[in-house]
Design a protein around this motif. Structure first.
Motif, short mmCIF file in Angstrom:
data_model
loop_
_atom_site.label_atom_id
_atom_site.label_comp_id
_atom_site.label_asym_id
_atom_site.label_seq_id
_atom_site.Cartn_x
_atom_site.Cartn_y
_atom_site.Cartn_z
N PHE A 382 38.78 12.01 40.31
CA PHE A 382 39.08 12.44 39.04
C PHE A 382 39.32 13.86 39.09
N TYR A 384 40.18 17.35 37.29
CA TYR A 384 39.70 18.31 35.94
C TYR A 384 40.37 19.61 36.19
N THR A 408 35.85 9.52 34.67
CA THR A 408 34.78 9.89 35.38
C THR A 408 33.90 8.76 35.96
N PHE A 414 34.90 14.07 42.44
CA PHE A 414 35.40 15.18 41.19
C PHE A 414 36.12 16.38 41.95
N SER A 427 32.24 18.71 31.56
CA SER A 427 32.66 17.80 32.41
C SER A 427 32.14 17.92 33.93
N ALA A 431 29.31 15.62 35.98
CA ALA A 431 29.71 14.95 37.26
C ALA A 431 28.46 15.25 38.16
#
Length: 530
Positions: A382, A384, A408, A414, A427, A431
Motif C-alpha cells: 500500500f 501512501y 490497507t 506500507f 493512515s 498501519a
C-alpha cells in the motif's frame, strides 16, 4: 450456461448476383460456397475477387473492364452521397470508389444477411432497458447484431431505427422483414444523421432508438440528448475497445468524456498520484459497452461509468466474456484484469528528496541476498503519498512478485514519504498499530522506489550497480522538475565526485543553479533557482 437455439440465416443472394457480370456470377457458383460469401470486389484494371469466410478467391484471370462496372452501376440506379447503394428489400450493399473526375472505377459488393438468433448471447442485456453500445472491427457482425436487437425489442416496445446507409433495414421504402415491427427512418445524407435522430424522438414517441455508425461529434451530442430524455439507445460506433473510445476526442462523450482536473493535496496523497489527473466528465450516454471480439465471443462492460473510472485510476475492472461454442452453448466468465501503468494517471509530485529508511521488514522479505526470484512470495504493497505508477513500473522492471493495492486491509507492507511519516498521518499510525511493516522514503523518485523494492526483496547488489548511473540521472531529473515546479531547493543524496559532476551538468542544462555542500563522504549537491 444455457443452450442456444439454431440460428436462421437469410441472405436472398440472387438479387445481388443478378446485378453482377455473368462471368463473375458463374465463377462464384463454381466455388459451391455461396453460404460463406462475404463480398465481391470489382476494381477497374484488376482481376475480380470474392472474399469468403475462409479467405479470398480470384474469380477470373481477366481484368475487370469499365463496361462490367458500368453494367453493375446501371442496375443500381442512384448512388447516395456517401457512395453507397442497395437493392430494394434486401440487406446487400454496393459501395463505389471514384476517381478525380467522379467516375466510378471500383465496386465493393457486400452480402447482407439477416441472422436470426445472433443476439441471443446478449438477450438479457437487451431486455434490461439499458442503453447499449457495440464496438468491433469492420465485418465482425456489429450491424447484424444491431438489427437482431431491434427486432427483439420491437416485439414489446416502440422502436425507431435511424438508418443512415440503409444497412439495418435494407434499401427501398419498405424495411426488410429482419427488423420485425421496428419502424425505420431513412437519412438523406450522412451529415444529417444527428438531425434525424432528434427528429425521431420529437415526432414519433419511441421507447428505443437504434443507430448504426455513430462517428461524428454532432451524433454523439444527439445521442446524449436522446439518452437524457429517458429513451433507450442501442447503437454502434467506430472503435474496437473501450480504451480506443477513451482516446477518441470526438466520441469519448459517449462514455462520459475525459477531462483533466486538479486534485487537492489531501486527495492527491490519498490516491498516490500527481495533482493533475484525468477523470470522467459526465455520466456516460451508454450504460453497457460490448466489444465484439469474434462473431461468437463478446467482451462486456456491464457498468460503463465504473469501468471508465477504474481504467483512469489504473485498476481496470475485469470484463465479462461471453462465448458461444460449436455445440451452441453460451459460456460466461470474467476476464483477468491487471493494474496498468499508463500515462493517463501520471506521476506524483509530493514530498522532498533524500534517502531511504526501513522499519520492520516483513518475514517474506527476510531472505538471503542469493535468494532466487522463484522462491519469493507475493507481497502486497500500500503506497501512501508514493506515486503508484512509479511503483508499478519498478515492480515490472525488477521482476519481483509484488502488487500495489488500494486498501490497507489488503496490504502486507506500507510505504510512505518521510514528510508524511513525520506528520504522523492517520493512515501511517493505523498501519503501525496493526503491526504492518512501514517503509519510509525520503524522496518520491524512481531511484528511491527501486531501492525500496531491492531492500524489500533482498536483491543482490549487482543489480543496483548495473542501474546505478541511470538511477542517479532519474533522481537528478526529478529534483530539477521539482525546482521548476516551484520547490525552493532540493538536496540530492551524497555521492562521489563523478556523480556530483553529472548532477551539476544536468542542473546547468536545465538553466538552474547547483552547489556542493558538506565534507566527504557526505558531500552532496543542492539544486535551486538563482
Amino acid at each position: 450456461m444455457k443452450e442456444k437455439k439454431n440460428n436462421q440465416i437469410t441472405d436472398n443472394l440472387e438479387p445481388l448476383l443478378d446485378t453482377l457480370p455473368e462471368e463473375v456470377v458463374a465463377a462464384i457458383r463454381e466455388t459451391e460456397d455461396t453460404d460463406n460469401l462475404l463480398e465481391v470486389i470489382l476494381d477497374f484494371g484488376r482481376v475480380p475477387t470474392a472474399r469468403f469466410v475462409a479467405g479470398e478467391v480470384v474469380l477470373s484471370e481477366k481484368d475487370v473492364t469499365r463496361e462490367q462496372i458500368d453494367h453493375v452501376v446501371e442496375q443500381l440506379g442512384d448512388i447516395d452521397a456517401d457512395n453507397r447503394a442497395g437493392l430494394e428489400r434486401t440487406l446487400h450493399r454496393i459501395s463505389a470508389i471514384r476517381n478525380r473526375r467522379a467516375e466510378i472505377i471500383g465496386l465493393t459488393c457486400r452480402v447482407g444477411r439477416a441472422v436470426y438468433g445472433t443476439a441471443e448471447i446478449i438477450e438479457d442485456i437487451i431486455a434490461s432497458g439499458k442503453s447499449i453500445l457495440l464496438l468491433g472491427r469492420p465485418g465482425v457482425g456489429k450491424t447484424t447484431m444491431l438489427r437482431e436487437a431491434a427486432r427483439i425489442l420491437a416485439e414489446s416496445k416502440r422502436v425507431v431505427i435511424v438508418d443512415t446507409s440503409n444497412e439495418i433495414g435494407g434499401d427501398g421504402d419498405v424495411p426488410h422483414p429482419a427488423v420485425g415491427r421496428a419502424r425505420r427512418m431513412q437519412v438523406a445524407t450522412p451529415s444529417l444523421q444527428h438531425e434525424v435522430m432528434i427528429e425521431a424522438v420529437e415526432n414519433h414517441n419511441p421507447e428505443v432508438i437504434v443507430i448504426d455508425e455513430i462517428g461524428r461529434e454532432a451524433e454523439a451530442e444527439a445521442a446524449r440528448t436522446i439518452g437524457e430524455r429517458g429513451v433507450q439507445l442501442v447503437g454502434t460506433a467506430h472503435g474496437n475497445t473501450l480504451d480506443n473510445l477513451m482516446l477518441n476526442p470526438t466520441l469519448s462523450d459517449l462514455i462520459g468524456g475525459i477531462e483533466s482536473v486538479t486534485l487537492s493535496d489531501d486527495e492527491a496523497r490519498r490516491r498516490g498520484t500527481q495533482k493533475t489527473v484525468l477523470e470522467r466528465r459526465n455520466p456516460p450516454t451508454f450504460d453497457v459497452l460490448i466489444e465484439i471480439l469474434h462473431r461468437d465471443q463478446l467482451s462486456i462492460h456491464v457498468d460503463v461509468a465504473a469501468a471508465v473510472d477504474a481504467l483512469l485510476r489504473g485498476f481496470p475492472l475485469p470484463a465479462e466474456i461471453r462465448t458461444r461454442d460449436a455445440e451452441g452453448q453460451i459460456k460466461v466468465e470474467k476476464a483477468v484484469a491487471s493494474p496498468t501503468s499508463d500515462a493517463k494517471r501520471g506521476g506524483d509530485s509530493l514530498g522532498t528528496r533524500g534517502a531511504l529508511r526501513l522499519r520492520n521488514a516483513p518475514e517474506s522479505a527476510k531472505r538471503s541476498p542469493s535468494s532466487s526470484r522463484k522462491n519469493m512470495q507475493m507481497t502486497r504493497i500500500f503506497a501512501y503519498g508514493v506515486a503508484r505508477n512509479r511503483l508499478r513500473t519498478a515492480i515490472s522492471q525488477l521482476r519481483v512478485p509484488a502488487e500495489v493495492v488500494r486498501d490497507t486491509s489488503e496490504a502486507d507492507v506500507f510505504v510512505t514519504l518521510r514528510s508524511h511519516y513525520r506528520k504522523r498521518q492517520q493512515s501511517v499510525m493505523d498501519a503501525e498499530r496493526r503491526g504492518m511493516p512501514v517503509y519510509v522514503l525520503r524522496t518520491n523518485t524512481s531511484a528511491q522506489v527501486r531501492k525500496f523494492l531491492s531492500d524489500l526483496f533482498s536483491l543482490t547488489d549487482s543489480h543496483g550497480a548495473e542501474n546505478g548511473l541511470a538511477d542517479v540521472k532519474d533522481e537528478t531529473q526529478d529534483a530539477i522538475s521539482a525546482v521548476l515546479s516551484g520547490e525552493r531547493w532540493v538536496d540530492l543524496p551524497s555521492g562521489t565526485a563523478t556523480i556530483r559532476r553529472i548532477q551539476h551538468e544536468m542542473a546547468r542544462d536545465a538553466e538552474l543553479t547547483s552547489h556542493s555542500y558538506g565534507k566527504e563522504p557526505k558531500r552532496h549537491v543542492r539544486i535551486f533557482r538563482e
